[in-house]
Design an enzyme around this catalytic site. Structure first.
Site, mmCIF file in Angstrom:
data_model
loop_
_atom_site.group_PDB
_atom_site.id
_atom_site.type_symbol
_atom_site.label_atom_id
_atom_site.label_comp_id
_atom_site.label_asym_id
_atom_site.label_seq_id
_atom_site.Cartn_x
_atom_site.Cartn_y
_atom_site.Cartn_z
ATOM 1 N N CYS A 134 0.836 -1.199 0.000
ATOM 2 C CA CYS A 134 0.000 0.000 0.000
ATOM 3 C C CYS A 134 0.881 1.262 0.000
ATOM 4 O O CYS A 134 1.648 1.480 0.937
ATOM 5 C CB CYS A 134 -0.899 -0.022 1.231
ATOM 6 S SG CYS A 134 -2.074 1.321 1.239
ATOM 7 N N ASN A 199 1.062 -4.597 -6.263
ATOM 8 C CA ASN A 199 0.152 -3.692 -5.593
ATOM 9 C C ASN A 199 0.160 -2.394 -6.413
ATOM 10 O O ASN A 199 0.683 -2.365 -7.521
ATOM 11 C CB ASN A 199 0.600 -3.458 -4.143
ATOM 12 C CG ASN A 199 -0.589 -3.131 -3.240
ATOM 13 O OD1 ASN A 199 -1.374 -2.239 -3.559
ATOM 14 N ND2 ASN A 199 -0.737 -3.833 -2.135
ATOM 15 N N CYS A 388 -2.320 3.292 -37.762
ATOM 16 C CA CYS A 388 -3.355 3.129 -38.796
ATOM 17 C C CYS A 388 -4.683 2.737 -38.143
ATOM 18 O O CYS A 388 -4.747 1.759 -37.401
ATOM 19 C CB CYS A 388 -2.932 2.057 -39.795
ATOM 20 S SG CYS A 388 -4.204 1.770 -41.042
HETATM 21 C C1 LIG Z 1 -9.626 1.138 -3.974
HETATM 22 C C2 LIG Z 1 -8.544 0.135 -3.834
HETATM 23 C C3 LIG Z 1 -8.255 -0.386 -2.568
HETATM 24 C C4 LIG Z 1 -7.240 -1.321 -2.426
HETATM 25 N N1 LIG Z 1 -7.000 -1.847 -1.200
HETATM 26 C C5 LIG Z 1 -6.048 -2.805 -1.055
HETATM 27 C C6 LIG Z 1 -5.854 -3.429 0.202
HETATM 28 O O1 LIG Z 1 -6.543 -3.164 1.177
HETATM 29 N N2 LIG Z 1 -4.863 -4.359 0.285
HETATM 30 C C7 LIG Z 1 -4.083 -4.717 -0.779
HETATM 31 O O2 LIG Z 1 -3.212 -5.571 -0.643
HETATM 32 N N3 LIG Z 1 -4.278 -4.137 -1.980
HETATM 33 C C8 LIG Z 1 -5.240 -3.203 -2.140
HETATM 34 N N4 LIG Z 1 -5.445 -2.668 -3.383
HETATM 35 C C9 LIG Z 1 -4.594 -3.077 -4.518
HETATM 36 C C10 LIG Z 1 -5.224 -4.222 -5.315
HETATM 37 O O3 LIG Z 1 -5.372 -5.377 -4.531
HETATM 38 C C11 LIG Z 1 -4.376 -4.571 -6.563
HETATM 39 O O4 LIG Z 1 -3.098 -4.985 -6.132
HETATM 40 C C12 LIG Z 1 -4.194 -3.397 -7.515
HETATM 41 O O5 LIG Z 1 -5.377 -2.650 -7.592
HETATM 42 C C13 LIG Z 1 -3.807 -3.852 -8.921
HETATM 43 O O6 LIG Z 1 -4.807 -4.661 -9.515
HETATM 44 P P1 LIG Z 1 -5.896 -4.082 -10.584
HETATM 45 O O7 LIG Z 1 -5.146 -3.401 -11.679
HETATM 46 O O8 LIG Z 1 -6.679 -5.290 -11.005
HETATM 47 O O9 LIG Z 1 -6.754 -3.104 -9.832
HETATM 48 C C14 LIG Z 1 -6.487 -1.735 -3.559
HETATM 49 C C15 LIG Z 1 -6.784 -1.213 -4.811
HETATM 50 C C16 LIG Z 1 -7.815 -0.308 -4.962
HETATM 51 C C17 LIG Z 1 -8.141 0.229 -6.319
HETATM 52 S S1 SF4 Z 2 -3.635 6.368 -45.019
HETATM 53 FE FE1 SF4 Z 2 -4.344 4.266 -45.178
HETATM 54 S S2 SF4 Z 2 -2.631 3.039 -44.529
HETATM 55 FE FE2 SF4 Z 2 -2.230 5.119 -43.821
HETATM 56 S S3 SF4 Z 2 -3.038 5.198 -41.745
HETATM 57 FE FE3 SF4 Z 2 -4.675 5.900 -43.073
HETATM 58 S S4 SF4 Z 2 -5.831 4.059 -43.542
HETATM 59 FE FE4 SF4 Z 2 -3.892 3.383 -42.705
#
Ligand SMILES: Cc1cc2nc3c(=O)[nH]c(=O)nc-3n(C[C@H](O)[C@H](O)[C@H](O)COP(=O)(O)O)c2cc1C
Ligand code: SF4
Ligand code: SF4
Length: 444
Positions: A134, A199, A388
């Site tokens: 954290c 984390n 593209c």
């Molecule tokens: C709002 C929030 C609260 C979190 N609380 C904890 C926690 O209490 N303990 C913990 O280990 N990780 C906590 N995390 C981290 C998540 O467990 C996780 O490691 C992190 O969000 C990455 O995963 P994700 O990209 O799927 O969210 C929290 C994340 C979020 C967004």
């Molecule tokens: S001009 Fe044609 S090839 Fe180039 S980015 Fe646009 S769609 Fe793709």
């Protein structure tokens, strides 16, 4: 017959889809609902020292039309009473004896660790996850990422926990460190049974242009938060790869976390060495139901590839992730435009001319806007195919015949690398670039 069940360092689960310790695992109600939906395990919202939370708590990076491409929070560990959480752990285990219920813990002194480990073991938890990640609030109190950033302290605490615990221990690492091997190795040397990562990443997601306060705003002020969601997946996968390739660390199983949302993300993490995955942001965004798509997609992938268990393809991508010096310098691709699907938007021309190697030309014809590749200038960088907007309109095609293979490492061993700044053996020597003054002509 496909079997998705796992045995993660002794923690058994019907599948590798686990909820990460976070708001979706705040209560028995949520975890039971998640198990009903198909999740195989859950890491309980971190239990530990008493805290008080602020409001608001979350910030987001919206990119164009995508909401929550990155997500950020300044929430602390659980603010619910320990007794309530313990009672609900016990209840969940009664209803779901075969699912994995892991208690995430964060306390300070050895005595507190010993006490809380006993409490969660008595409640029936299948494992313990140590929250050393954290990056806000708790680290100011000497816990969370303050431990994750100090390998020696981490090792000592893992040692205390291992002495006290009778159930498997997962050490959850902080990504807020330049060399993830250091805490990873410290955890293994401390005796951890397994590792999970990542984390959240220390971050500021934005500044309010009226109050000049960072989001999320708490009465006119803000603090750094922890960043997660789809934006962090590449960082998480890189750290996972580092651990999974390490000879000593890879002896313990790794639970992959960070930006996982789809079955494809799950497969990629497994290919890089994870044997369970944990999800937070995607569930906060779309709910527990996303596990159905994850499971269906994973099963279909395994069926197509002929895999029966997760372990059949764990780490299969690792031999292909190497150091730059081992890449084949003789391999050559160039861009190719499909004139039948090109919509004439010129984006490839602009990005190659301004941001790459001036290898695309536009016809001098107001009606035909289809660009063409100047093959001798193309270095095969991929940029045009990435910008593209039409899928598969620009493809990268192989131009070498595959007979030659030479790496920087081999060239170094053969004493055949450029040694001066103007050495003829340097890569870009003689490659076409327009005259500087051509820029003035092109801008008119
Ligand atoms: C709002 C929030 C609260 C979190 N609380 C904890 C926690 O209490 N303990 C913990 O280990 N990780 C906590 N995390 C981290 C998540 O467990 C996780 O490691 C992190 O969000 C990455 O995963 P994700 O990209 O799927 O969210 C929290 C994340 C979020 C967004
Ligand atoms: S001009 Fe044609 S090839 Fe180039 S980015 Fe646009 S769609 Fe793709
Ligand atoms: S691959 Fe790179 S160098 Fe080649 S045309 Fe595309 S942008 Fe230009």
């Amino acid at each position: 017959m496909i079997d998705l069940s796992i045995n993660f360092a002794g923690i058994k689960a019907p599948n590798p889809f686990w909820l990460a310790s976070a708001p979706p695992t705040n209560s028995g109600y949520q975890i039971m609902k998640a198990f009903e939906a198909g999740w195989g395990g859950a890491v309980w919202k971190t239990l530990g020292v008493p805290v008080i939370n602020v409001s608001s708590r979350y910030g987001s990076v919206d990119y164009r039309n995508t909401r929550m491409m990155g997500f950020n929070n300044i929430e602390l560990i659980t603010d619910r009473p320990l007794a309530d959480n313990l009672r609900e752990i016990e209840e969940v285990k009664k209803y779901f004896p075969d699912h994995a219920v892991i208690a995430s813990l964060m306390v300070e002194s050895r005595k507190e660790w010993e006490q809380i480990i006993k409490d969660v073991e008595n409640a029936g938890a299948d494992g313990i996850e140590l929250n050393f990640g954290c990056p806000h609030g708790m680290c100011e109190r000497g816990m969370g990422s303050a431990v994750g950033q100090e390998p020696e302290v981490l090792k000592t605490i893992v040692g205390w926990v291992k002495e006290a615990a009778n159930i498997p221990v997962i050490t959850k690492l902080s990504p807020n460190i330049s060399h993830i091997i250091d805490p990873g190795l410290a955890a293994v040397q401390g005796g951890t049974d397994s590792i999970s990562l990542i984390n959240t990443i220390k971050s500021i997601v934005g500044i309010d242009l009226d109050s000049y306060a960072p989001y999320p705003i708490v009465d006119g002020k803000g603090s750094n938060g922890g960043y997660c969601g789809p934006a962090v997946k590449p960082i998480a996968m890189h750290m996972l790869k580092d651990l999974a390739q390490h000879p000593e660390i890879s002896k313990v199983p790794i639970s992959g976390i960070g930006g996982i949302e789809t079955w494809r993300d799950v497969v990629e993490f497994i290919l890089l060495g994870a044997t369970s995955v944990q999800v937070c942001t995607a569930v906060m965004h779309y709910g527990f139901g996303i596990v159905r798509e994850m499971e269906a997609g994973l099963r279909q992938f395994m069926e197509e590839k002929g895999y029966n268990t997760i372990y059949d393809f764990t780490g299969k991508a690792l031999p292909n992730v190497t150091e730059w010096k081992h890449l084949n310098l003789k391999y050559k691709v160039v861009a190719e435009i499909n004139p039948d699907t090109c919509i004439g938007c010129d984006l490839c021309y602009i990005s190659c001319d301004d941001g790459a190697h001036q290898a695309i030309s536009l016809p001098n014809d107001p009606i035909n806007r289809i660009p063409s590749i100047i093959e001798e200038n193309c270095v095969g960088c991929n940029l045009c195919s990435l910008v593209c907007p039409v899928e598969n309109c620009i493809t990268m095609v192989k131009r070498d015949d595959g007979t030659e293979h030479l790496t920087w490492n081999e060239r170094t061993l053969n004493d055949d690398v450029p040694t001066t700044f103007d050495d003829d053996r340097a890569g870009g020597k003689g490659h076409f670039v327009p005259k500087p003054t051509d820029a003035l002509k092109n801008n008119n």
